[in-house]
Design a protein around this motif. Structure first.
Motif, PDB file in Angstrom:
ATOM      1  N   GLU A   1       0.836  -1.192   0.000  1.00  0.00           N
ATOM      2  CA  GLU A   1       0.000   0.000   0.000  1.00  0.00           C
ATOM      3  C   GLU A   1       0.872   1.244   0.000  1.00  0.00           C
ATOM      4  O   GLU A   1       1.874   1.297   0.710  1.00  0.00           O
ATOM      5  CB  GLU A   1      -0.913   0.019   1.231  1.00  0.00           C
ATOM      6  N   GLY A   2       0.480   2.247  -0.786  1.00  0.00           N
ATOM      7  CA  GLY A   2       1.231   3.487  -0.850  1.00  0.00           C
ATOM      8  C   GLY A   2       2.044   3.595  -2.112  1.00  0.00           C
ATOM      9  O   GLY A   2       2.083   2.689  -2.943  1.00  0.00           O
ATOM     10  N   LYS A   3       2.728   4.721  -2.271  1.00  0.00           N
ATOM     11  CA  LYS A   3       3.524   5.001  -3.447  1.00  0.00           C
ATOM     12  C   LYS A   3       4.959   4.534  -3.255  1.00  0.00           C
ATOM     13  O   LYS A   3       5.417   4.357  -2.128  1.00  0.00           O
ATOM     14  CB  LYS A   3       3.509   6.513  -3.744  1.00  0.00           C
TER      15      LYS A   3
ATOM     16  N   PHE B   1       3.773  -2.780   3.668  1.00  0.00           N
ATOM     17  CA  PHE B   1       3.153  -4.052   3.346  1.00  0.00           C
ATOM     18  C   PHE B   1       2.205  -4.438   4.481  1.00  0.00           C
ATOM     19  O   PHE B   1       2.533  -4.255   5.657  1.00  0.00           O
ATOM     20  CB  PHE B   1       4.211  -5.137   3.165  1.00  0.00           C
ATOM     21  N   VAL B   2       1.054  -4.948   4.105  1.00  0.00           N
ATOM     22  CA  VAL B   2       0.063  -5.371   5.091  1.00  0.00           C
ATOM     23  C   VAL B   2      -0.316  -6.826   4.824  1.00  0.00           C
ATOM     24  O   VAL B   2      -0.049  -7.368   3.745  1.00  0.00           O
ATOM     25  CB  VAL B   2      -1.192  -4.472   5.041  1.00  0.00           C
ATOM     26  N   ASP B   3      -0.970  -7.425   5.807  1.00  0.00           N
ATOM     27  CA  ASP B   3      -1.354  -8.828   5.683  1.00  0.00           C
ATOM     28  C   ASP B   3      -2.286  -9.045   4.502  1.00  0.00           C
ATOM     29  O   ASP B   3      -3.138  -8.205   4.203  1.00  0.00           O
ATOM     30  CB  ASP B   3      -2.051  -9.303   6.953  1.00  0.00           C
TER      31      ASP B   3
END
Length: 235
Positions: A114-116, A122-124
């Motif tokens: 997620e994000g630029k 990083f997420v689950d």
């Protein structure tokens, strides 16, 4: 076919201690008397090690050596090779048949970015995403390895046949460095909130770095402590 979600890091041999830093540093002022520091009790000179680390006098941390044996996916080694202060010798797919051992992310591996670029996390992943990653990895790696064997059995050279194998296949290598190079590697390949310059490494190479740091801390505890105390910045 074997699938793994871990790495192997073994310290094959080392010639490294905190005392190595002392005689190298003291030769500048003590000359031949610095020989008295070879094998000396480094605990008595912890302040000097911290001073050298704090003010980034780096060369005294180079008079030592660590040799590691590493087994990890090839994509980890490709990141490793960016660190040109190490010496490497890696298993060759030109000269031997590669074993069918492949990396598949474990249940704890964060899957979603997620994000630029430069500002992402990083997420689950969801259970469905984890299942997709594992199923697809197993299927694609299996197909690739069967094609690899088919070409070998038809007499195709190993260096040609290996072209169909994915970078998730495991390789092995020896990596040799000194403590200064190792600290630089660890500063870039581990994520720590207390670092002066935070880094955001790929998790798989961080797994290797964490194991290497354990060996570093055991061999040179004063140097490792000073490095942490001063923001995990290589001198």
């Amino acid at each position: 076919m074997r699938f793994r979600s871990d790495v192997t890091v073994e310290l094959v041999k080392s010639s490294a201690s905190d005392a190595d830093v002392l005689f190298a540093a003291r030769v500048s002022t003590a000359g031949e008397k610095s020989l008295e520091e070879v094998g000396a009790d480094a605990e008595r000179s912890a302040g000097l090690i911290n001073y050298l680390m704090r003010d980034r006098h780096g060369s005294p941390f180079e008079h030592n050596q660590f040799t590691f044996y590493v087994s990890a996916p090839i994509f980890v080694f490709r990141e490793f090779m960016r660190h040109r202060t190490f010496s490497y010798n890696e298993e060759s797919g030109r000269y031997r048949r590669l074993e069918p051992v492949f990396y598949v992310p474990g249940a704890g591996r964060k899957l979603v970015q997620e994000g630029k670029p430069g500002r992402y996390v990083f997420v689950d992943g969801s259970p469905e995403q984890h299942a997709l990653v594992e199923q697809t990895t197993r299927r694609v790696c299996g197909e690739a390895y069967r094609g690899y064997l088919e070409m070998l059995e038809a007499g195709v050279a190993r260096e040609v046949a290996r072209g169909v194998l994915p970078v998730s296949i495991y390789s092995t290598m020896y990596a040799t460095c000194n403590a200064r190079a190792l600290m630089n590697f660890l500063s870039l390949r581990t994520k720590r909130e207390d670092s002066t310059f935070p880094s955001f490494p790929q998790r798989e190479i961080e797994m290797v770095a964490e194991r290497m740091e354990e060996h570093f801390a055991a061999a040179m505890p004063l140097t490792h402590a000073a490095w942490n105390r001063n923001g995990r910045v290589a001198p």
